[in-house]
Write a protein that holds these residues in place. Structure first.
Motif, PDB file in Angstrom:
ATOM      1  N   ALA A  57      35.428  43.878  38.231  1.00 39.99           N
ATOM      2  CA  ALA A  57      36.065  43.285  39.409  1.00 39.99           C
ATOM      3  C   ALA A  57      36.846  42.028  39.041  1.00 39.99           C
ATOM      4  N   MET A  58      36.341  41.245  38.114  1.00 44.84           N
ATOM      5  CA  MET A  58      37.046  40.023  37.714  1.00 44.84           C
ATOM      6  C   MET A  58      38.350  40.350  36.988  1.00 44.84           C
ATOM      7  N   ILE A  59      38.332  41.399  36.171  1.00 45.62           N
ATOM      8  CA  ILE A  59      39.562  41.820  35.492  1.00 45.62           C
ATOM      9  C   ILE A  59      40.591  42.300  36.508  1.00 45.62           C
ATOM     10  N   ALA A  64      45.352  41.562  40.127  1.00 47.65           N
ATOM     11  CA  ALA A  64      45.849  41.571  41.505  1.00 47.65           C
ATOM     12  C   ALA A  64      46.583  40.286  41.843  1.00 47.65           C
ATOM     13  N   ASN A  65      46.186  39.181  41.215  1.00 48.19           N
ATOM     14  CA  ASN A  65      46.832  37.902  41.510  1.00 48.19           C
ATOM     15  C   ASN A  65      48.024  37.616  40.600  1.00 48.19           C
ATOM     16  N   MET A  66      48.133  38.345  39.496  1.00 49.94           N
ATOM     17  CA  MET A  66      49.258  38.125  38.581  1.00 49.94           C
ATOM     18  C   MET A  66      50.422  39.064  38.880  1.00 49.94           C
ATOM     19  N   THR A 147      34.830  37.384  52.388  1.00 55.04           N
ATOM     20  CA  THR A 147      35.715  37.999  51.392  1.00 55.04           C
ATOM     21  C   THR A 147      36.444  39.155  52.067  1.00 55.04           C
ATOM     22  N   MET A 148      37.700  38.939  52.425  1.00 56.67           N
ATOM     23  CA  MET A 148      38.417  39.863  53.304  1.00 56.67           C
ATOM     24  C   MET A 148      39.548  40.593  52.598  1.00 56.67           C
ATOM     25  N   SER A 149      39.304  41.026  51.375  1.00 55.07           N
ATOM     26  CA  SER A 149      40.331  41.769  50.652  1.00 55.07           C
ATOM     27  C   SER A 149      40.692  43.066  51.360  1.00 55.07           C
ATOM     28  N   GLU A 150      39.686  43.732  51.979  1.00 59.30           N
ATOM     29  CA  GLU A 150      39.957  44.993  52.659  1.00 59.30           C
ATOM     30  C   GLU A 150      40.872  44.797  53.855  1.00 59.30           C
ATOM     31  N   ALA A 177      45.968  47.088  42.739  1.00 60.14           N
ATOM     32  CA  ALA A 177      44.848  46.337  42.155  1.00 60.14           C
ATOM     33  C   ALA A 177      43.951  45.785  43.251  1.00 60.14           C
ATOM     34  N   TYR A 178      44.561  45.323  44.343  1.00 59.77           N
ATOM     35  CA  TYR A 178      43.752  44.823  45.458  1.00 59.77           C
ATOM     36  C   TYR A 178      42.981  45.956  46.128  1.00 59.77           C
ATOM     37  N   ALA A 179      43.578  47.129  46.178  1.00 66.38           N
ATOM     38  CA  ALA A 179      42.859  48.279  46.739  1.00 66.38           C
ATOM     39  C   ALA A 179      41.635  48.611  45.886  1.00 66.38           C
ATOM     40  N   ALA A 180      41.801  48.569  44.546  1.00 69.16           N
ATOM     41  CA  ALA A 180      40.664  48.804  43.651  1.00 69.16           C
ATOM     42  C   ALA A 180      39.613  47.712  43.815  1.00 69.16           C
ATOM     43  N   LEU A 181      40.077  46.470  43.972  1.00 61.63           N
ATOM     44  CA  LEU A 181      39.146  45.366  44.176  1.00 61.63           C
ATOM     45  C   LEU A 181      38.359  45.541  45.471  1.00 61.63           C
ATOM     46  N   THR A 182      39.024  46.065  46.498  1.00 63.14           N
ATOM     47  CA  THR A 182      38.352  46.318  47.775  1.00 63.14           C
ATOM     48  C   THR A 182      37.219  47.324  47.606  1.00 63.14           C
TER      49      THR A 182
END
Length: 205
Positions: A57-59, A64-66, A147-150, A177-182
């Motif tokens: 998740a950190m990777i 997602a932020n880059m 944590t509201m990524s979704e 990437a944000y979808a995967a993080l969700t």
């Protein structure tokens, strides 16, 4: 019940009914017989698996932020932006409240949750409690719902669909990437972190 050790008891958080804990099988959920609240559910993931998910998740979070989230095109000119590009743009357009909320719920809270959870799990691998264990467990309890990524991913998809009527819209790698993080955060949300109290021991002074 008074002769049982604390680790064998399970207390309902809603009506304080006390039960004797038993090992749950895959797919089983324990519910309170009085108020039907969920007491516990089978957890298929061990400490090592959870720690691996945190690292993953950190990777994904860094990517997602880059990476750019979306690219808008008009009359042959295209412009892409990252999450922080959007936050800075909202701040400059006098939407400071929205900008701060987006930064906190999409960056700082998820980052805090992953770092704290990784710290706790790293020590839990050897059955020990991490320094600051109690305070960090309380912090996780309060940070989790924020944590509201979704919500961001869903809102971004709706915005992309609507903007497609006026611009050429390209979904960039950042949104995937944000979808995967969700998905990863959803897995964490289904894990009962109270198990760490039982899986770890406090080091003697």
């Amino acid at each position: 019940m008074s002769t049982a050790s604390p680790g064998t008891l399970l207390i309902c958080e809603h009506c304080d009914t006390v039960y004797r804990r038993r090992t749950l099988q895959r797919g089983e959920v324990a519910r309170c017989a009085c108020c039907l609240a969920e007491l516990e559910r089978h957890q298929p993931l061990g400490v090592n698996a959870l720690l691996a998910l945190v690292f993953t998740a950190m990777i994904v979070f860094v990517q997602a932020n880059m990476w750019p989230i979306v690219t808008l095109g008009l009359n042959g000119q295209y412009s892409g932006t990252t999450l922080w590009g959007m936050i800075i743009a909202m701040w400059q357009q006098q939407a400071q409240v929205v900008s701060v909320l987006a930064a906190v719920t999409l960056f700082f809270f998820p980052l805090t949750k992953m770092l704290v959870l990784g710290w706790l799990l790293w020590f839990a691998r050897s059955g020990r409690r991490a320094p600051g264990f109690v305070r960090l467990m309380v912090l996780l309890h309060h940070v989790g719902p924020w944590t509201m990524s979704e919500v961001f991913v869903l809102g971004a998809l709706v915005a992309i669909v609507k903007a497609h009527n006026y611009f050429d819209v390209v979904a960039d790698p950042g949104i995937y990437a944000y979808a995967a993080l969700t998905l990863l955060i959803t897995v964490f949300a289904g894990v009962d972190l109270r198990r760490l109290w039982e899986l770890t021991r406090e080091d003697p002074a």
